[in-house]
Design an enzyme around this catalytic site. Structure first.
Site, short mmCIF file in Angstrom:
data_model
loop_
_atom_site.label_atom_id
_atom_site.label_comp_id
_atom_site.label_asym_id
_atom_site.label_seq_id
_atom_site.Cartn_x
_atom_site.Cartn_y
_atom_site.Cartn_z
N ARG A 29 0.89 -1.08 -0.14
CA ARG A 29 0.22 -0.10 -0.15
C ARG A 29 0.94 1.10 0.22
O ARG A 29 1.85 1.49 1.00
CB ARG A 29 -0.57 -0.30 1.66
CG ARG A 29 -2.40 1.12 1.24
CD ARG A 29 -3.38 0.96 1.64
NE ARG A 29 -2.09 0.50 4.09
CZ ARG A 29 -3.13 0.90 5.17
NH1 ARG A 29 -4.65 0.67 4.39
NH2 ARG A 29 -2.88 0.29 5.39
N THR A 76 -0.64 8.01 -0.87
CA THR A 76 -1.91 7.31 -1.87
C THR A 76 -3.36 6.25 -1.38
O THR A 76 -4.45 6.13 -0.86
CB THR A 76 -2.07 6.98 -3.22
OG1 THR A 76 -1.33 5.73 -3.54
CG2 THR A 76 -1.24 8.15 -3.93
N ASP A 132 -0.12 -3.41 12.55
CA ASP A 132 0.03 -4.36 11.49
C ASP A 132 0.33 -6.04 11.37
O ASP A 132 0.96 -5.90 11.36
CB ASP A 132 1.72 -3.70 11.08
CG ASP A 132 1.73 -3.52 9.04
OD1 ASP A 132 1.96 -5.06 9.14
OD2 ASP A 132 2.26 -2.50 8.91
N ASP A 173 4.26 -7.26 10.33
CA ASP A 173 5.08 -6.75 11.06
C ASP A 173 5.00 -7.75 12.60
O ASP A 173 5.49 -8.09 12.72
CB ASP A 173 4.85 -5.38 11.54
CG ASP A 173 5.67 -4.39 10.71
OD1 ASP A 173 6.45 -4.57 10.05
OD2 ASP A 173 5.18 -3.07 10.62
#
Length: 208
Positions: free
Chosen positions: A103, A107, A199, A202
């Site tokens: 990602r 944006t 995340d 992660d």
């Protein structure tokens, strides 16, 4: 198109532990795999069957087996890899494809960098797996790429989803069934699911 939010007590319990900031990477990986396996049981409920006679030690049994070329799982890299062992534990003969997306931090749109799918994917039911359905961009792009290869059917399976992602995926691919372990409140200004679990990549790979 149907959205299935899992209500099984084992899934709800494991998702609660998964969210905990104190859960280690090792525990997190194990939980992701376990939840994926439990969810896969439900997501494969409608696989087509065919009749087969099996010789037991006593007599011939008239049984049912899965028909056709069966399944392909496609994890969205990298976090989707954490769900693969769990689903393969349930369906060990399934093929596995890979789609690499990240990602863009500015944006929030997906950027594709890798796509490798089974050659016979047009003969298989496909389940796309990714722990998080946030904005929906990655899932939409991945499914769009898979549809170009003409699979028999596509489903999407995730652990945590935001309503915004569900709405976007439903609008883009109304024919794709969605399986969710937990539907959360919303996205924050950075596109993260709240309350979420941080995340997923992660936490799976210990890079947080």
């Amino acid at each position: 198109m149907a959205v299935h939010v899992m209500d099984h007590p084992l899934i709800q319990h494991k998702v609660s532990v998964l969210r905990d900031v104190e859960t280690t990477s090792k525990q997190f990986r194990e939980l992701v795999s376990e939840i994926a396996m439990l969810m896969c049981y439900e997501a494969t409920r409608d696989l087509p069957l065919t009749d087969k006679d099996v010789q037991t030690p006593l007599a011939t049994a008239h049984t049912k087996v899965i028909a056709g070329k069966k399944l392909a799982f496609v994890p969205i890299l990298r976090a989707g890899l954490g769900m693969v062992d769990g689903v393969l534990a349930l369906v060990p003969n399934a093929r596995v494809g890979h789609i690499g997306l990240y990602r863009d931090p500015e944006t929030l749109m997906p950027v594709e960098y890798y796509c490798k799918l089974p050659a016979d994917i047009d003969k298989r039911e496909v389940i796309v797996v990714d722990p998080m359905l946030a904005t929906g961009g990655s899932a939409i792009d991945a499914i769009t790429q898979i549809k170009k290869r003409g699979p028999k059917d596509i489903k999407f399976m995730c652990l945590i989803a935001a309503p915004e992602g569900v709405e976007a995926l439903t609008k883009a691919h109304p024919d794709v069934e969605i399986y969710i372990a937990a539907l959360d409140d919303c996205l924050n200004d950075h596109g993260y699911i709240v309350p979420g679990l941080g995340d997923a990549g992660d936490r799976i790979f210990g890079t947080k």
